[in-house]
Design a protein around this motif. Structure first.
Motif, PDB file in Angstrom:
ATOM      1  N   VAL A 191      35.938  28.582  36.323  1.00 48.20           N
ATOM      2  CA  VAL A 191      36.176  29.324  35.644  1.00 48.20           C
ATOM      3  C   VAL A 191      38.015  28.159  35.471  1.00 48.20           C
ATOM      4  O   VAL A 191      39.385  28.261  36.546  1.00 48.20           O
ATOM      5  CB  VAL A 191      37.234  30.706  36.018  1.00 48.20           C
ATOM      6  CG1 VAL A 191      37.126  31.238  34.775  1.00 48.20           C
ATOM      7  CG2 VAL A 191      35.763  31.592  36.266  1.00 48.20           C
ATOM      8  N   GLY A 192      37.936  27.989  33.569  1.00 48.13           N
ATOM      9  CA  GLY A 192      40.032  27.239  33.691  1.00 48.13           C
ATOM     10  C   GLY A 192      40.594  28.228  33.281  1.00 48.13           C
ATOM     11  O   GLY A 192      41.458  28.956  33.540  1.00 48.13           O
ATOM     12  N   GLY A 193      40.486  28.565  31.746  1.00 51.31           N
ATOM     13  CA  GLY A 193      41.574  29.420  30.532  1.00 51.31           C
ATOM     14  C   GLY A 193      41.181  30.645  31.452  1.00 51.31           C
ATOM     15  O   GLY A 193      42.783  31.151  31.974  1.00 51.31           O
ATOM     16  N   ALA A 194      40.253  31.129  31.670  1.00 56.09           N
ATOM     17  CA  ALA A 194      40.506  32.280  31.943  1.00 56.09           C
ATOM     18  C   ALA A 194      40.591  32.787  33.593  1.00 56.09           C
ATOM     19  O   ALA A 194      40.702  33.508  34.335  1.00 56.09           O
ATOM     20  CB  ALA A 194      39.529  33.545  31.671  1.00 56.09           C
ATOM     21  N   SER A 195      41.278  31.768  34.588  1.00 59.05           N
ATOM     22  CA  SER A 195      41.833  31.612  35.578  1.00 59.05           C
ATOM     23  C   SER A 195      43.070  31.780  36.148  1.00 59.05           C
ATOM     24  O   SER A 195      43.994  31.521  37.083  1.00 59.05           O
ATOM     25  CB  SER A 195      40.858  30.693  36.813  1.00 59.05           C
ATOM     26  OG  SER A 195      41.483  29.704  36.098  1.00 59.05           O
ATOM     27  N   LEU A 196      44.192  31.686  34.389  1.00 62.23           N
ATOM     28  CA  LEU A 196      45.258  31.267  35.084  1.00 62.23           C
ATOM     29  C   LEU A 196      45.731  32.752  34.966  1.00 62.23           C
ATOM     30  O   LEU A 196      47.467  32.826  35.251  1.00 62.23           O
ATOM     31  CB  LEU A 196      45.516  30.674  33.228  1.00 62.23           C
ATOM     32  CG  LEU A 196      45.345  29.012  33.310  1.00 62.23           C
ATOM     33  CD1 LEU A 196      45.828  28.396  32.140  1.00 62.23           C
ATOM     34  CD2 LEU A 196      46.204  28.129  34.666  1.00 62.23           C
ATOM     35  N   GLU A 197      45.522  33.862  34.156  1.00 62.09           N
ATOM     36  CA  GLU A 197      45.999  34.790  34.637  1.00 62.09           C
ATOM     37  C   GLU A 197      45.413  35.885  35.684  1.00 62.09           C
ATOM     38  O   GLU A 197      44.250  35.967  36.091  1.00 62.09           O
ATOM     39  CB  GLU A 197      46.536  35.906  34.237  1.00 62.09           C
ATOM     40  CG  GLU A 197      47.847  35.302  33.073  1.00 62.09           C
ATOM     41  CD  GLU A 197      46.987  36.655  31.561  1.00 62.09           C
ATOM     42  OE1 GLU A 197      47.261  37.433  31.947  1.00 62.09           O
ATOM     43  OE2 GLU A 197      47.750  35.874  30.383  1.00 62.09           O
ATOM     44  N   ALA A 198      46.245  36.170  37.042  1.00 61.84           N
ATOM     45  CA  ALA A 198      45.695  36.647  38.299  1.00 61.84           C
ATOM     46  C   ALA A 198      45.096  38.076  37.856  1.00 61.84           C
ATOM     47  O   ALA A 198      44.148  38.260  38.336  1.00 61.84           O
ATOM     48  CB  ALA A 198      46.033  37.306  38.848  1.00 61.84           C
ATOM     49  N   GLU A 199      45.379  38.466  36.608  1.00 64.58           N
ATOM     50  CA  GLU A 199      44.500  40.020  36.787  1.00 64.58           C
ATOM     51  C   GLU A 199      43.156  39.554  36.154  1.00 64.58           C
ATOM     52  O   GLU A 199      42.382  40.431  36.046  1.00 64.58           O
ATOM     53  CB  GLU A 199      45.133  40.552  35.883  1.00 64.58           C
ATOM     54  CG  GLU A 199      46.660  41.599  36.282  1.00 64.58           C
ATOM     55  CD  GLU A 199      47.674  40.721  36.673  1.00 64.58           C
ATOM     56  OE1 GLU A 199      47.572  39.702  36.303  1.00 64.58           O
ATOM     57  OE2 GLU A 199      48.501  41.168  37.461  1.00 64.58           O
ATOM     58  N   VAL A 200      43.573  38.879  35.061  1.00 63.39           N
ATOM     59  CA  VAL A 200      42.171  38.659  34.275  1.00 63.39           C
ATOM     60  C   VAL A 200      40.877  37.898  35.825  1.00 63.39           C
ATOM     61  O   VAL A 200      40.081  38.290  35.408  1.00 63.39           O
ATOM     62  CB  VAL A 200      41.701  37.636  33.948  1.00 63.39           C
ATOM     63  CG1 VAL A 200      40.924  36.635  32.766  1.00 63.39           C
ATOM     64  CG2 VAL A 200      43.219  37.969  32.435  1.00 63.39           C
ATOM     65  N   PHE A 201      41.336  36.523  35.983  1.00 60.19           N
ATOM     66  CA  PHE A 201      40.214  36.016  37.412  1.00 60.19           C
ATOM     67  C   PHE A 201      39.759  36.878  38.555  1.00 60.19           C
ATOM     68  O   PHE A 201      38.481  36.955  38.541  1.00 60.19           O
ATOM     69  CB  PHE A 201      41.317  35.212  37.774  1.00 60.19           C
ATOM     70  CG  PHE A 201      40.405  34.457  38.829  1.00 60.19           C
ATOM     71  CD1 PHE A 201      39.335  33.428  38.235  1.00 60.19           C
ATOM     72  CD2 PHE A 201      41.021  33.645  39.750  1.00 60.19           C
ATOM     73  CE1 PHE A 201      38.774  32.490  38.684  1.00 60.19           C
ATOM     74  CE2 PHE A 201      39.982  32.773  40.403  1.00 60.19           C
ATOM     75  CZ  PHE A 201      39.325  32.345  40.625  1.00 60.19           C
ATOM     76  N   ALA A 202      40.486  38.054  38.207  1.00 59.48           N
ATOM     77  CA  ALA A 202      40.691  38.832  39.635  1.00 59.48           C
ATOM     78  C   ALA A 202      39.451  40.528  38.965  1.00 59.48           C
ATOM     79  O   ALA A 202      38.204  40.396  39.783  1.00 59.48           O
ATOM     80  CB  ALA A 202      41.256  40.181  39.898  1.00 59.48           C
ATOM     81  N   LYS A 203      39.174  39.983  37.599  1.00 61.77           N
ATOM     82  CA  LYS A 203      37.966  41.307  37.070  1.00 61.77           C
ATOM     83  C   LYS A 203      36.843  39.661  37.353  1.00 61.77           C
ATOM     84  O   LYS A 203      35.509  40.755  37.077  1.00 61.77           O
ATOM     85  CB  LYS A 203      37.906  40.734  35.522  1.00 61.77           C
ATOM     86  CG  LYS A 203      39.024  42.532  35.823  1.00 61.77           C
ATOM     87  CD  LYS A 203      39.352  42.403  33.876  1.00 61.77           C
ATOM     88  CE  LYS A 203      41.023  43.680  33.243  1.00 61.77           C
ATOM     89  NZ  LYS A 203      41.164  43.501  32.302  1.00 61.77           N
ATOM     90  N   ILE A 204      36.673  38.725  36.736  1.00 63.02           N
ATOM     91  CA  ILE A 204      35.829  38.023  36.959  1.00 63.02           C
ATOM     92  C   ILE A 204      34.918  37.778  38.538  1.00 63.02           C
ATOM     93  O   ILE A 204      34.287  37.936  38.797  1.00 63.02           O
ATOM     94  CB  ILE A 204      36.392  36.038  36.756  1.00 63.02           C
ATOM     95  CG1 ILE A 204      36.246  36.239  34.992  1.00 63.02           C
ATOM     96  CG2 ILE A 204      35.207  35.549  37.225  1.00 63.02           C
ATOM     97  CD1 ILE A 204      37.139  34.843  34.884  1.00 63.02           C
TER      98      ILE A 204
END
Ligand code: PGA
Length: 258
Positions: A239-252
Motif C-alpha cells: 500500500v502506498g498513499g493509503a499507508s501514510l496515515e495510521a488510521e487509514v492503514f489500520a483499516k486496511i
C-alpha cells in the motif's frame, strides 16, 4: 476453503516512498501500535526511507510491526557512493526489503537484471525480499502483460533455488494502478496473480508456489481492500498513499473486520 485461507497468512505492507521524517515515522508507528486489531491475523510492515529506519525500528520494538527498506544495493561494501548494503540493513534489524518497485524502474534505471542482482544479495543474507512486478498501461493494452511479467520474473528469479524460494514475497503492481486511484478490478488482479502463481509452479513446484505470498499493489484503500484481499491468489497488499496515515492503514490491516 481457498488455498490462501489454509496456508498463507495475509501480509499488509505500507510503502511510504519519500515521505516522513524520522520523528514522523516514530509518531506514526506509536499510533499504529494502538490501532492494530486484536487478534492480529496478518503480518504487518512499513517501509520508511533509509534515514528513518533507526527511529522506526526503535518505535516498533516489541510490537508485531515489521520494518522494511525500500531498496538495497547488491555489493557488500566499497566505493559505491549513495548506496546501502544488505549487511547494513540487517545490522539495524530491518527484516524486509522491497525490490524492483516500478518507481525505481521508471526513475532510477532499475532493470529486470539489476532486480535479480539485488535479490541474490538479499537471499545471501537474512532479510525477506518483496519483489515487485507489474506491466505498464501500454503493455497491457498491447496484450503483452504475460510476456512482461514472465520477463520480470525471469530477471529476478533465475538462479533462485527451491529452498530460497520459500523466503520470497512477490508483489503484483500494475503500473497503471499505482498512485492513480485506478485500482485493478478484482477479476483483473486475480487473473494476474493466478498467472504468477502458475509461473512459480513451473519454476519451483506446487507446494513451494502455494507457500509464496503474492501481494497486490496499486491504489489499495480501505474501501477496496476486502474485495481484493479475499481472492484466492491475493495474499496481501503493498500500500502506498493509503499507508501514510495510521488510521487509514489500520483499516486496511483489519480488512476482514471491515
Ligand atoms: P499506491 O502505491 O497505493 O499509492 O497506488 C502502491 C505502491 O507503489 O506500492
Amino acid at each position: 476453503m481457498s488455498a490462501n485461507e489454509t496456508s498463507r497468512r495475509p501480509f499488509i505492507a505500507g510503502n511510504w516512498k519519500m515521505h516522513k521524517t524520522a520523528g514522523e515515522a516514530a509518531a506514526y508507528i506509536a499510533r499504529l501500535k494502538e490501532l492494530l486489531p486484536s487478534p492480529l491475523d496478518a503480518d504487518v510492515a512499513v517501509a520508511p526511507t533509509f534515514v528513518a529506519l533507526p527511529a522506526a525500528l526503535a518505535a516498533a520494538q516489541g510490537s508485531p510491526i515489521g520494518i522494511a527498506a525500500q531498496n538495497v544495493f547488491w555489493e557488500k561494501s566499497g566505493a559505491f557512493t549513495g548506496e546501502v548494503s544488505t549487511a547494513m540493513l540487517e545490522d539495524l534489524g530491518v527484516t524486509w526489503v522491497i525490490l524492483g518497485h516500478s518507481e525505481r524502474r521508471q526513475y532510477f534505471g532499475e532493470t529486470d537484471e539489476t532486480v535479480g542482482r539485488r535479490l541474490r544479495a538479499v537471499l545471501d543474507g537474512r532479510m525477506g525480499p518483496i519483489v515487485c512486478v507489474g506491466e505498464r498501461l501500454e503493455e497491457r493494452e498491447a496484450g503483452r502483460t504475460w510476456e512482461v511479467l514472465t520477463a520480470q520474473l525471469a530477471g529476478a528469479l533465475d538462479g533462485v533455488s527451491p529452498d530460497e524460494a520459500g523466503r520470497l514475497t512477490l508483489a503484483y503492481e500494475p503500473v497503471w494502478a499505482i498512485g492513480t486511484g485506478r485500482t485493478a478490478t478484482p477479476e483483473v488482479a486475480q487473473e494476474a496473480h493466478a498467472f504468477l502463481r502458475q509461473e512459480l509452479v513451473k519454476r519451483f513446484d506446487k507446494p513451494i508456489a502455494n507457500s509464496i505470498r503474492i501481494l497486490y499493489g496499486g491504489s489499495v484503500k480501505p474501501e477496496n481492500a476486502a474485495g481484493l484481499l479475499t481472492l484466492p491468489d491475493i495474499d496481501g497488499a503493498l500500500v502506498g498513499g493509503a499507508s501514510l496515515e495510521a488510521e487509514v492503514f489500520a483499516k486496511i490491516i483489519d480488512f476482514k473486520g471491515a
